[in-house]
Design a protein around this motif. Structure first.
Motif, mmCIF file in Angstrom:
data_model
loop_
_atom_site.group_PDB
_atom_site.id
_atom_site.type_symbol
_atom_site.label_atom_id
_atom_site.label_comp_id
_atom_site.label_asym_id
_atom_site.label_seq_id
_atom_site.Cartn_x
_atom_site.Cartn_y
_atom_site.Cartn_z
ATOM 1 N N ALA A 119 0.831 -1.205 0.000
ATOM 2 C CA ALA A 119 0.000 0.000 0.000
ATOM 3 C C ALA A 119 0.867 1.257 0.000
ATOM 4 O O ALA A 119 0.542 2.249 -0.677
ATOM 5 C CB ALA A 119 -0.919 -0.008 1.219
ATOM 6 N N GLU A 120 1.971 1.222 0.719
ATOM 7 C CA GLU A 120 2.880 2.370 0.739
ATOM 8 C C GLU A 120 3.473 2.623 -0.652
ATOM 9 O O GLU A 120 3.587 3.774 -1.101
ATOM 10 C CB GLU A 120 3.992 2.130 1.762
ATOM 11 C CG GLU A 120 3.503 2.174 3.207
ATOM 12 C CD GLU A 120 4.546 1.742 4.205
ATOM 13 O OE1 GLU A 120 4.343 1.961 5.408
ATOM 14 O OE2 GLU A 120 5.568 1.163 3.780
ATOM 15 N N LYS A 121 3.842 1.556 -1.330
ATOM 16 C CA LYS A 121 4.396 1.687 -2.675
ATOM 17 C C LYS A 121 3.364 2.257 -3.643
ATOM 18 O O LYS A 121 3.674 3.122 -4.487
ATOM 19 C CB LYS A 121 4.877 0.325 -3.165
ATOM 20 C CG LYS A 121 5.516 0.353 -4.542
ATOM 21 C CD LYS A 121 5.993 -1.033 -4.958
ATOM 22 C CE LYS A 121 6.614 -1.003 -6.353
ATOM 23 N NZ LYS A 121 7.066 -2.359 -6.772
ATOM 24 N N LEU A 122 2.106 1.801 -3.523
ATOM 25 C CA LEU A 122 1.036 2.280 -4.402
ATOM 26 C C LEU A 122 0.786 3.773 -4.196
ATOM 27 O O LEU A 122 0.680 4.533 -5.173
ATOM 28 C CB LEU A 122 -0.240 1.484 -4.141
ATOM 29 C CG LEU A 122 -1.494 1.948 -4.892
ATOM 30 C CD1 LEU A 122 -1.293 1.825 -6.401
ATOM 31 C CD2 LEU A 122 -2.722 1.156 -4.440
ATOM 32 N N VAL A 123 0.684 4.201 -2.935
ATOM 33 C CA VAL A 123 0.422 5.617 -2.652
ATOM 34 C C VAL A 123 1.585 6.475 -3.131
ATOM 35 O O VAL A 123 1.394 7.578 -3.665
ATOM 36 C CB VAL A 123 0.161 5.824 -1.149
ATOM 37 C CG1 VAL A 123 0.019 7.316 -0.835
ATOM 38 C CG2 VAL A 123 -1.105 5.081 -0.723
ATOM 39 N N THR A 124 2.815 5.986 -2.955
ATOM 40 C CA THR A 124 3.995 6.727 -3.430
ATOM 41 C C THR A 124 3.918 6.962 -4.928
ATOM 42 O O THR A 124 4.205 8.069 -5.429
ATOM 43 C CB THR A 124 5.286 5.966 -3.076
ATOM 44 O OG1 THR A 124 5.359 5.781 -1.663
ATOM 45 C CG2 THR A 124 6.511 6.732 -3.552
ATOM 46 N N GLU A 125 3.523 5.941 -5.687
ATOM 47 C CA GLU A 125 3.399 6.074 -7.143
ATOM 48 C C GLU A 125 2.296 7.070 -7.524
ATOM 49 O O GLU A 125 2.416 7.774 -8.548
ATOM 50 C CB GLU A 125 3.093 4.706 -7.759
ATOM 51 C CG GLU A 125 4.246 3.708 -7.642
ATOM 52 C CD GLU A 125 3.856 2.323 -8.119
ATOM 53 O OE1 GLU A 125 2.646 2.105 -8.393
ATOM 54 O OE2 GLU A 125 4.747 1.451 -8.215
ATOM 55 N N LYS A 126 1.236 7.133 -6.693
ATOM 56 C CA LYS A 126 0.122 8.025 -7.000
ATOM 57 C C LYS A 126 0.450 9.491 -6.720
ATOM 58 O O LYS A 126 -0.036 10.394 -7.440
ATOM 59 C CB LYS A 126 -1.111 7.610 -6.186
ATOM 60 C CG LYS A 126 -1.681 6.238 -6.548
ATOM 61 C CD LYS A 126 -2.307 6.240 -7.929
ATOM 62 C CE LYS A 126 -2.971 4.903 -8.224
ATOM 63 N NZ LYS A 126 -3.590 4.881 -9.583
ATOM 64 N N VAL A 127 1.247 9.770 -5.682
ATOM 65 C CA VAL A 127 1.519 11.163 -5.311
ATOM 66 C C VAL A 127 2.716 11.742 -6.062
ATOM 67 O O VAL A 127 2.838 12.973 -6.203
ATOM 68 C CB VAL A 127 1.750 11.303 -3.787
ATOM 69 C CG1 VAL A 127 0.536 10.819 -3.024
ATOM 70 C CG2 VAL A 127 3.010 10.585 -3.337
ATOM 71 N N ARG A 128 3.607 10.897 -6.557
ATOM 72 C CA ARG A 128 4.837 11.388 -7.193
ATOM 73 C C ARG A 128 4.572 12.309 -8.394
ATOM 74 O O ARG A 128 5.280 13.326 -8.569
ATOM 75 C CB ARG A 128 5.715 10.209 -7.606
ATOM 76 C CG ARG A 128 7.141 10.621 -7.957
ATOM 77 C CD ARG A 128 7.943 9.416 -8.408
ATOM 78 N NE ARG A 128 8.116 8.462 -7.329
ATOM 79 C CZ ARG A 128 9.058 8.567 -6.391
ATOM 80 N NH1 ARG A 128 9.890 9.602 -6.419
ATOM 81 N NH2 ARG A 128 9.162 7.655 -5.450
ATOM 82 N N PRO A 129 3.591 12.032 -9.274
ATOM 83 C CA PRO A 129 3.369 12.930 -10.425
ATOM 84 C C PRO A 129 3.000 14.356 -10.023
ATOM 85 O O PRO A 129 3.143 15.283 -10.842
ATOM 86 C CB PRO A 129 2.207 12.259 -11.178
ATOM 87 C CG PRO A 129 2.290 10.824 -10.786
ATOM 88 C CD PRO A 129 2.735 10.843 -9.364
ATOM 89 N N TYR A 130 2.524 14.570 -8.802
ATOM 90 C CA TYR A 130 2.135 15.910 -8.358
ATOM 91 C C TYR A 130 3.300 16.679 -7.747
ATOM 92 O O TYR A 130 3.116 17.825 -7.306
ATOM 93 C CB TYR A 130 1.004 15.821 -7.336
ATOM 94 C CG TYR A 130 -0.276 15.226 -7.889
ATOM 95 C CD1 TYR A 130 -1.238 16.041 -8.486
ATOM 96 C CD2 TYR A 130 -0.514 13.860 -7.808
ATOM 97 C CE1 TYR A 130 -2.415 15.508 -8.989
ATOM 98 C CE2 TYR A 130 -1.693 13.306 -8.312
ATOM 99 C CZ TYR A 130 -2.638 14.132 -8.893
ATOM 100 O OH TYR A 130 -3.795 13.605 -9.393
ATOM 101 N N MET A 131 4.478 16.085 -7.710
ATOM 102 C CA MET A 131 5.624 16.700 -7.052
ATOM 103 C C MET A 131 6.773 16.886 -8.024
ATOM 104 O O MET A 131 6.803 16.293 -9.115
ATOM 105 C CB MET A 131 6.085 15.825 -5.869
ATOM 106 C CG MET A 131 5.042 15.605 -4.817
ATOM 107 S SD MET A 131 5.634 14.560 -3.468
ATOM 108 C CE MET A 131 4.172 14.487 -2.434
ATOM 109 N N ALA A 132 7.726 17.707 -7.621
ATOM 110 C CA ALA A 132 8.919 17.920 -8.435
ATOM 111 C C ALA A 132 9.746 16.639 -8.478
ATOM 112 O O ALA A 132 9.669 15.797 -7.582
ATOM 113 C CB ALA A 132 9.745 19.068 -7.854
ATOM 114 N N GLU A 133 10.545 16.490 -9.520
ATOM 115 C CA GLU A 133 11.342 15.282 -9.691
ATOM 116 C C GLU A 133 12.363 15.112 -8.567
ATOM 117 O O GLU A 133 12.789 13.992 -8.272
ATOM 118 C CB GLU A 133 12.054 15.307 -11.043
ATOM 119 C CG GLU A 133 11.120 15.217 -12.228
ATOM 120 C CD GLU A 133 11.866 15.190 -13.545
ATOM 121 O OE1 GLU A 133 13.122 15.269 -13.512
ATOM 122 O OE2 GLU A 133 11.211 15.080 -14.604
ATOM 123 N N THR A 134 12.737 16.218 -7.945
ATOM 124 C CA THR A 134 13.727 16.141 -6.864
ATOM 125 C C THR A 134 13.122 15.652 -5.554
ATOM 126 O O THR A 134 13.860 15.286 -4.643
ATOM 127 C CB THR A 134 14.359 17.526 -6.633
ATOM 128 O OG1 THR A 134 13.315 18.485 -6.379
ATOM 129 C CG2 THR A 134 15.162 17.945 -7.848
#
Length: 265
Positions: A119-134
């Motif tokens: 579940a942690e991995k899934l949420v990480t993948e979902k929120v990453r596009p909304y953040m800077a690459e750094t």
């Protein structure tokens, strides 16, 4: 003198019968010398189920970036005529019957059937596009409603919260104060409900050391363990107040008869 010998014989016989009790149905792990522990080498991970409550925390190096993704109970305070809000306690999500939760910004995501790390991995993948690459978000998922129930012939029956998201049937019985001497150790019932709502019941033998290799050795959230009473406890429970009074009256009658016999002889 004969009466003294007679009572001494009765006392000796009682102590002999009491001391000869067998541990056959009482001791755990009776065949521990023959067990193969190679089959028990695995780490248990609980899976998220419908109606579970979970908390999801998203953290970044810049707190303002992750704040919109955290479901917080806002604390309101008044300053003059205006009302301000500050970040408060992290609120839990209630997993619906289809296994979904509804997160801010992201929307509905399915976490039912996943482990904590999945579940942690899934949420990480979902929120990453909304953040800077750094940014490298750190997501933490915690089960807030993991509990099991233990009923029947135990010292302290009840429901117990599990903080580690992992508990064995032996640990659950230990929290309930262990089985009483009247508990049947080779027929412990485990009632379980799966993600679809289907119920099942299995019988576990605590006398058998191979229980550590059983797929039911680790309990799932909301499992119910029932320890049935043995025949002695069941028979004793049928002795009601009327039966007790009957025995008391019989004892008094015998005592009076004996007293009258000694007086009139």
């Amino acid at each position: 003198m004969k009466k003294i010998y007679f009572f001494a014989f009765l006392l000796f016989a009682t102590l002999l019968l009491t001391g000869c009790g067998s541990t056959k149905n009482v001791a755990y792990f009776q065949n521990s010398d023959s067990i193969n522990f190679d089959n028990s080498r695995f780490l248990y991970d609980a899976r998220i189920m419908p109606k579970d409550q979970i908390t999801v925390s998203v953290n970044t190096t810049t707190p303002e970036v992750s704040l919109p993704f955290n479901l917080l109970l806002q604390n309101a305070y008044t300053q003059g005529r205006s009302v301000s809000y500050s970040g408060g306690t992290l609120m839990p999500y209630l997993v619906d019957n289809d296994g979904y939760i509804n997160m801010p910004i992201i929307g509905r995501i399915k976490v039912g059937g996943l482990t904590k790390s999945e579940a942690e991995k899934l949420v990480t993948e979902k929120v990453r596009p909304y953040m800077a690459e750094t940014e490298n978000p750190v997501v933490t998922v915690t089960m807030a409603s993991y509990s099991v129930s233990v009923l029947g012939e135990v010292a302290r029956p009840g429901s117990f919260q599990v903080s580690r998201e992992k508990i064995t049937i032996l640990e659950a019985l230990a929290q309930a104060g262990d089985l009483t001497i009247y508990g049947v150790r080779d027929r412990v019932k485990l009632i379980r409900e799966d993600a679809t709502g289907k119920k099942s019941m299995v019988t576990l033998n605590l006398n058998d050391a191979n229980i550590v290799n059983s797929p039911y050795y680790y309990l799932q959230q909301n499992d119910v363990v029932y320890v049935e009473p043995n025949k002695v406890k069941a028979q004793n429970s049928t002795v009601g107040q009327t039966t007790t009074l009957w025995f008391s009256a019989t004892s008094i009658l015998i005592s009076l008869t004996s007293l009258l016999y000694n007086i009139l002889k």
